[in-house]
Scaffold this motif. Sequence first.
Motif, PDB file in Angstrom:
ATOM      1  N   UNK A  98     -14.644   5.122  -3.012  1.00 45.26           N
ATOM      2  CA  UNK A  98     -14.103   5.252  -1.646  1.00 45.26           C
ATOM      3  C   UNK A  98     -12.628   4.902  -1.554  1.00 45.26           C
ATOM      4  N   UNK A  99     -12.080   4.239  -2.552  1.00 44.16           N
ATOM      5  CA  UNK A  99     -10.705   3.750  -2.482  1.00 44.16           C
ATOM      6  C   UNK A  99      -9.734   4.918  -2.590  1.00 44.16           C
ATOM      7  N   UNK A 100      -8.576   4.767  -1.980  1.00 46.84           N
ATOM      8  CA  UNK A 100      -7.587   5.845  -1.977  1.00 46.84           C
ATOM      9  C   UNK A 100      -6.223   5.338  -2.424  1.00 46.84           C
ATOM     10  N   UNK A 101      -5.528   6.167  -3.182  1.00 45.92           N
ATOM     11  CA  UNK A 101      -4.147   5.897  -3.536  1.00 45.92           C
ATOM     12  C   UNK A 101      -3.283   6.653  -2.535  1.00 45.92           C
ATOM     13  N   UNK A 102      -2.324   5.967  -1.933  1.00 44.34           N
ATOM     14  CA  UNK A 102      -1.435   6.575  -0.950  1.00 44.34           C
ATOM     15  C   UNK A 102      -0.070   6.764  -1.601  1.00 44.34           C
ATOM     16  N   UNK A 103       0.447   7.987  -1.532  1.00 41.80           N
ATOM     17  CA  UNK A 103       1.765   8.262  -2.099  1.00 41.80           C
ATOM     18  C   UNK A 103       2.819   8.158  -0.995  1.00 41.80           C
ATOM     19  N   UNK A 104       4.093   8.164  -1.381  1.00 44.48           N
ATOM     20  CA  UNK A 104       5.176   7.971  -0.418  1.00 44.48           C
ATOM     21  C   UNK A 104       5.254   9.089   0.610  1.00 44.48           C
ATOM     22  N   UNK A 152      -5.214   2.047  -0.618  1.00 54.41           N
ATOM     23  CA  UNK A 152      -5.984   1.889   0.619  1.00 54.41           C
ATOM     24  C   UNK A 152      -7.384   1.430   0.230  1.00 54.41           C
ATOM     25  N   UNK A 153      -7.693   0.198   0.596  1.00 57.66           N
ATOM     26  CA  UNK A 153      -8.956  -0.424   0.213  1.00 57.66           C
ATOM     27  C   UNK A 153      -9.944  -0.365   1.365  1.00 57.66           C
ATOM     28  N   UNK A 154     -11.115   0.177   1.070  1.00 58.10           N
ATOM     29  CA  UNK A 154     -12.245   0.162   1.996  1.00 58.10           C
ATOM     30  C   UNK A 154     -13.222  -0.878   1.464  1.00 58.10           C
ATOM     31  N   UNK A 155     -13.519  -1.879   2.270  1.00 55.76           N
ATOM     32  CA  UNK A 155     -14.381  -2.957   1.819  1.00 55.76           C
ATOM     33  C   UNK A 155     -15.549  -3.199   2.746  1.00 55.76           C
ATOM     34  N   UNK A 171     -16.869  -9.832  10.360  1.00 59.98           N
ATOM     35  CA  UNK A 171     -16.067 -11.043  10.484  1.00 59.98           C
ATOM     36  C   UNK A 171     -15.045 -10.794  11.599  1.00 59.98           C
ATOM     37  N   UNK A 172     -14.874 -11.763  12.461  1.00 57.75           N
ATOM     38  CA  UNK A 172     -13.945 -11.611  13.584  1.00 57.75           C
ATOM     39  C   UNK A 172     -12.566 -11.209  13.091  1.00 57.75           C
ATOM     40  N   UNK A 173     -12.014 -10.167  13.666  1.00 58.94           N
ATOM     41  CA  UNK A 173     -10.674  -9.712  13.325  1.00 58.94           C
ATOM     42  C   UNK A 173     -10.568  -8.915  12.037  1.00 58.94           C
ATOM     43  N   UNK A 174     -11.701  -8.613  11.395  1.00 57.94           N
ATOM     44  CA  UNK A 174     -11.656  -7.888  10.122  1.00 57.94           C
ATOM     45  C   UNK A 174     -11.134  -6.470  10.341  1.00 57.94           C
ATOM     46  N   UNK A 175     -10.168  -6.088   9.513  1.00 58.82           N
ATOM     47  CA  UNK A 175      -9.672  -4.709   9.514  1.00 58.82           C
ATOM     48  C   UNK A 175     -10.267  -4.003   8.311  1.00 58.82           C
ATOM     49  N   UNK A 176     -10.616  -2.762   8.463  1.00 54.08           N
ATOM     50  CA  UNK A 176     -11.158  -1.984   7.357  1.00 54.08           C
ATOM     51  C   UNK A 176     -10.867  -0.519   7.630  1.00 54.08           C
ATOM     52  N   UNK A 177     -10.046   0.127   6.824  1.00 56.04           N
ATOM     53  CA  UNK A 177      -9.462  -0.295   5.554  1.00 56.04           C
ATOM     54  C   UNK A 177      -8.163  -1.077   5.748  1.00 56.04           C
ATOM     55  N   UNK A 178      -7.615  -1.532   4.604  1.00 55.20           N
ATOM     56  CA  UNK A 178      -6.290  -2.159   4.563  1.00 55.20           C
ATOM     57  C   UNK A 178      -5.473  -1.466   3.467  1.00 55.20           C
ATOM     58  N   UNK A 179      -4.186  -1.363   3.698  1.00 52.84           N
ATOM     59  CA  UNK A 179      -3.274  -0.818   2.681  1.00 52.84           C
ATOM     60  C   UNK A 179      -2.576  -1.983   1.987  1.00 52.84           C
ATOM     61  N   UNK A 180      -2.642  -1.999   0.656  1.00 49.38           N
ATOM     62  CA  UNK A 180      -1.935  -2.992  -0.144  1.00 49.38           C
ATOM     63  C   UNK A 180      -0.770  -2.274  -0.805  1.00 49.38           C
ATOM     64  N   UNK A 181       0.445  -2.687  -0.463  1.00 46.25           N
ATOM     65  CA  UNK A 181       1.641  -2.028  -0.987  1.00 46.25           C
ATOM     66  C   UNK A 181       1.751  -2.237  -2.493  1.00 46.25           C
ATOM     67  N   UNK A 182       2.179  -1.178  -3.178  1.00 48.44           N
ATOM     68  CA  UNK A 182       2.292  -1.224  -4.641  1.00 48.44           C
ATOM     69  C   UNK A 182       3.737  -1.322  -5.111  1.00 48.44           C
TER      70      UNK A 182
END
Length: 183
Positions: A98-104, A152-155, A171-182
């Motif tokens: 499910x995880x995605x790589x995001x390009x510029x 882009x992480x889907x958890x 969990x309160x305030x949980x965001x899904x997905x999140x982008x982790x900058x590379x």
Amino acid sequence: MHRPLTALLAAAVLTLAGCGSPARHYEIPPQPVPSGETPLSGRTSAIGEVTYTVIGLRTELGEVIGSHGSWIPHGQYVRVRLLMVNNGRERHDFEPGRQLLVTTDGRTYAPSTDAMQISRAVTGTQTIASHELCAFDLWFDVPKKAAVRALRVYGDPSSSRLGDQLKNAPVAGARNPVDILLK
């Protein structure tokens, strides 16, 4: 009269020496970085009770080689090394596919099935036990000229709290997905 002062000094010395209080973090020995990979630090995000840290990145890979074959990408392979830590009391699931790589340019790419299979990377739903650490690689096939921006992480945003579980609440305030900058 000297006894309280002596006890106070002994307590201060023990506190300063660290005795009597447990360590707050593991001291994990440094791990060798695979050839050509760039080690990354400070690239962490959380989804619910699980933290996700990108610890390594390799771009412009022209081939994936495994024990039973090799494969050339349509463009370039990008390998992202991901560390996950389950901080909750319950198991949490993670789906590498499910995880995605995001390009510029904003485009997203799913993991390459060919590269994941040939490199013997994890596939299918992975279960992360309570307080478990788990690290593995995700392989992506992106255009040759593409520059990576984020993973882009889907958890699993579910909560270990019984009240939340009964309501099937995250969990309160949980965001899904999140982008982790590379970069």
